[in-house]
Enzyme design. Structure first.
Site, PDB file in Angstrom:
ATOM      1  N   HIS A 192      -5.551 -18.447 -39.092  1.00  0.00           N
ATOM      2  CA  HIS A 192      -4.410 -19.127 -39.718  1.00  0.00           C
ATOM      3  C   HIS A 192      -3.411 -19.484 -38.621  1.00  0.00           C
ATOM      4  O   HIS A 192      -2.782 -18.616 -38.018  1.00  0.00           O
ATOM      5  CB  HIS A 192      -3.760 -18.208 -40.742  1.00  0.00           C
ATOM      6  N   CYS A 237       3.368 -22.084 -43.989  1.00  0.00           N
ATOM      7  CA  CYS A 237       2.009 -22.564 -43.735  1.00  0.00           C
ATOM      8  C   CYS A 237       1.796 -24.021 -44.115  1.00  0.00           C
ATOM      9  O   CYS A 237       0.765 -24.607 -43.773  1.00  0.00           O
ATOM     10  CB  CYS A 237       1.009 -21.680 -44.470  1.00  0.00           C
ATOM     11  N   HIS A 296      -7.169 -24.394 -48.326  1.00  0.00           N
ATOM     12  CA  HIS A 296      -6.198 -23.560 -47.602  1.00  0.00           C
ATOM     13  C   HIS A 296      -6.897 -22.291 -47.133  1.00  0.00           C
ATOM     14  O   HIS A 296      -6.766 -21.900 -45.981  1.00  0.00           O
ATOM     15  CB  HIS A 296      -5.016 -23.236 -48.515  1.00  0.00           C
TER      16      HIS A 296
END
Length: 399
Positions: free
Chosen positions: A327, A161, A293
């Protein structure tokens, strides 16, 4: 060190096919997380996704690319975002072909997005598909290099990520050391059975659209996107070019705590933010907004909030734009960097969507409503990947 600036941006996501469309959705709190129309999976009926509202066929047609040459969806959305970024930065064909131009990209699923074709090809079931040579994670970058005749440094990063955030950081280092004159950095990931099944095995996918920093959050929503930034040394930028923002600093570390979770004491996220602030020569109180995040998983949101509480005396406004797009894996760092720059340029903070009850463990809460007319000089953007890969970026307003 040389001052690094952003002179071009390009993005495609579930809330927009261009930078302008993305900003419109952010400003009007429009989420792109819904039932998928193009992505076919066993979980298509039970889960929601941040799916780009264009089919592969529509992308091929718009981009003028020929069908049958192995252009995967990861490549198609990468090309679209790449084109917008280089046009925005006014890069010529000669600029792109120069050995002084670097291309640093990232992807997690790469060409494996066509999981069924991969399975058939790997097991020699029938004739090879058009994708048989295009499954590696670097294929999207190699296709772009071929399309634009690029001859400079090319690299592809996979740190989960935090991948495209690290691509931006590497690009800045190449500029600082004088190895190149310009860098196109970012990443691309599309929805795939490979990643959906993998995340589902971890039991961290939410059946409803994700709600980062909500007390009843159940998990993340997967999305797809591609995003690229053009970085140059400020001293080299001509007056005819627009400078979107200054790339002030970055912090990269690895807490090596767990394959898919951050530590309870948040040492990785906290150290990444501290290193970014140190490199940017800023103090915590200089940050006016944090693009968190914020995945929506129980572990991530709690530990990231804990890191905020330890680093900041007064936690600045923060939110998770993953509540808009899901995401987007390797593309997340670059996409959220662009959203951070849009916040600076337009003096606005985009809220975390769908929050009904903020996490009660802390005295602060994320921004819940769109906030215009906000003075933002410095934005901190966080990307924390599997295996403890923690990266924080700082972007600043042009002075």
């Amino acid at each position: 060190m040389a001052e690094i600036v952003v002179t071009g941006m390009g993005a495609i996501s579930s809330i927009g096919l261009t930078i302008a469309e993305n900003r419109h959705s952010l400003e009007h709190e429009i989420s792109g997380i819904r039932k998928a129309r193009h992505f076919k999976s066993h979980y298509s009926d039970s889960l929601v996704f941040g799916e780009i509202d264009q089919s592969d066929e529509e992308l091929l047609l718009e981009l003028g690319l020929e069908k049958g040459l192995g252009y995967t969806r990861t490549t198609l959305i990468a090309v679209k975002a790449f084109r917008e970024a280089i046009q925005d930065a006014q890069l010529s064909p000669e600029d792109l072909a120069s050995t002084r131009t670097a291309f640093i990209s990232s992807s997690t699923v790469g060409g494996m997005c066509y999981t069924d074709d991969l399975y058939h090809d790997a097991n020699l079931q029938g004739s090879p598909s058009e994708f048989v040579k295009h499954y590696e994670g670097s294929d999207h970058a190699l296709q772009i290099v071929r399309l634009y005749g690029m001859k400079g440094i090319t690299d592809v990063i996979n740190t989960a990520c935090s991948s495209s955030a690290n691509a931006i950081a590497l690009g800045a280092r190449l500029l600082e050391t004088g190895k190149v004159d310009r860098v196109i950095a970012g990443g691309s990931d599309c929805l795939a059975k490979f990643t959906v099944n993998g995340f589902n095995s971890l039991r961290i996918l939410s059946e409803q659209a994700c709600k980062p920093f909500d007390n009843t959050r159940e998990g993340l929503s997967l999305g797809e996107a591609a995003a690229y930034l053009v970085l140059e040394r400020k001293a080299d930028v001509t007056d005819s070019k627009k400078i979107h923002a200054i790339f002030s600093g970055f912090g990269i570390c690895n807490d090596a705590f767990h394959p898919s979770a951050t530590s309870d004491d948040a040492r990785g996220p906290r150290l990444a933010m501290e290193l970014a602030l140190k490199r940017a020569n800023l103090n915590p109180e200089d940050i006016q907004y944090i693009n968190a995040h914020g995945t929506g998983t129980p572990n991530n949101d709690l530990t990231e909030s804990f890191a905020f509480s330890k680093l900041f005396k007064d936690v600045p406004p923060f939110s998770s734009t993953k509540s808009y797009v899901g995401h987007t894996l390797a593309a997340a760092g670059a996409l959220e960097a662009i959203y951070s720059i849009l916040s600076i340029q337009n003096r606005e903070v985009y809220p975390s969507l769908r929050i009904e009850e903020p996490i009660p463990d802390f005295p602060f809460k994320p921004t819940l409503k769109y906030a215009p007319d906000v003075t933002i000089n410095h934005v901190l953007s966080n990307s924390f990947g599997f295996g403890g890969n923690c990266t924080s970026l700082i972007f600043s307003a042009c002075t």
